[in-house]
Scaffold this active site. Sequence first.
Site, short mmCIF file in Angstrom:
data_model
loop_
_atom_site.label_atom_id
_atom_site.label_comp_id
_atom_site.label_asym_id
_atom_site.label_seq_id
_atom_site.Cartn_x
_atom_site.Cartn_y
_atom_site.Cartn_z
N ASP A 1 -8.34 2.76 -9.98
CA ASP A 1 -8.17 1.70 -10.97
C ASP A 1 -8.56 2.30 -12.30
O ASP A 1 -9.66 2.84 -12.44
CB ASP A 1 -9.07 0.50 -10.65
CG ASP A 1 -8.54 -0.32 -9.47
OD1 ASP A 1 -7.34 -0.22 -9.19
OD2 ASP A 1 -9.34 -1.03 -8.84
N ASP B 1 -0.02 -8.16 -2.69
CA ASP B 1 -1.38 -8.64 -2.44
C ASP B 1 -1.26 -9.82 -1.50
O ASP B 1 -0.56 -10.79 -1.80
CB ASP B 1 -2.04 -9.08 -3.75
CG ASP B 1 -2.38 -7.89 -4.64
OD1 ASP B 1 -2.52 -6.77 -4.11
OD2 ASP B 1 -2.49 -8.07 -5.86
#
Lengths: 258, 204
Positions: free
Chosen positions: A11, A130
Amino acid sequence: MLSKRVVSCFDVRDGKLVKSVKFVNTKEIGEVVGRARQYYEDGLDELVMYDITASSDHRDIMLETVEAVASEIFIPFSVGGGIRSVEDATDLRWAGAEKINVNTAAVDRPELISEISHAVGAQSTILSIDVLRVPGGPLPSGFEIVTHGGRTHTGIDAIEWAREGERRGAGEIVVNSIDADGTCDGYDVELTRTVVDAVGIPVIASGGAGKPEHLYDVLTEGGADAALVASMVHYGEYTVSELKQYLHERGVKVRMHY
Amino acid sequence: MITILDYGAGNLRSVQRACRAIGQEECVVRDVDGLRSAERIIFPGIGAARSAMDTLEELGVIPALIECVEQGTPCLGICIGAQVALDRSEEGDTPCLGLIPGTTRLFQLDDPTLKVPHIGWNEVRVTQPHPLLDGLDPGDEFYFVHSYYLDPDSPEHSYAVSDYGGEFTCAVGRGSFFATQFHPEKSGRFGLELLSRFAQWNGK
């Protein structure tokens, strides 16, 4: 015989490696290029970078970061986060990302998958999904597509969405379990297996890796082609080569020469 | 100096970066003059055979590329750059360059668990010595991304194989032309070593 891949996920915010648990409590844990190089030399098979920069000039910062990483590691890597157009995708490809990772923007506008796939090829188009478990609800599979770290429900069946992504030209799918993400208790093996059985393209399992056996489980029982790891290597608990050695010893075909 | 042919291949910049990483100067050309003056040529590629051939035709570089190979200029094709070197590709039934006799064919796999495209790291086994494959050990892996595979007519043009539901040729060569189905620019240390050997290769 094709090897199973160990993929690390970065990330990235403002060019720095950060870790967020369920997309909140973000903290800086390292420098992107150096860490990418270190994992590359340690046998990493592939890298995924998600841009979570909030500022308006994030595109330029990310392009610089991608370019810097691409000059240091010679394995495939993909970039995602905030990709909304073919132009975003081709800019990132030019900067050095092989593969483009789309998620929320594709949920909002599914044509984006086809457009990017047409521009850069299916082999370079990854759909990230997701997924949240919603047992007993109206969705046939009991798995729902969510966005914004699970805070926004879409009412879309995750398995249907994975199939649609493939039809629209995605060449790989990252299946990220929001239930498992950040827990370090293991991947959602059942979810992974359900997606693997539903699509004909490679599946990268994501969310929940904390121990080497978690990778083993998702690559065997879960049928995943690749396992994504983050915290367990970012905090130095395990190295990439240790994970691969473990998988190798348990009979999983992984790339051992590097 | 390595000359990289630019015909819009998506991995052009990755190939450039890999050349820099091994300390080689590189330049990018997209015309006949650029090719004719090249000391050695990388012919990159990723994507589809038909669009690759269309672009090569639009640029008008096909006769010059063939001429360079015939005159002994070392040339390395990568992925689509390997596939279009054969006579024909099943992808869009595309007539190709004919540098090596053979056909590029779509994977037809009996095992339903094997997916197409073949994406990932796979072992490359050398079947015939070649200067560019020197020093490779059994178990060394390279990165592949493809749905079509190389099927040269004669085993004499096949230099390495890989296994995906059966063996397939993953490196072909003839004279000063050599080409790999895998991506050396994305295959870690072994890929960079192959590029280094190419940078030293005299084409024989």
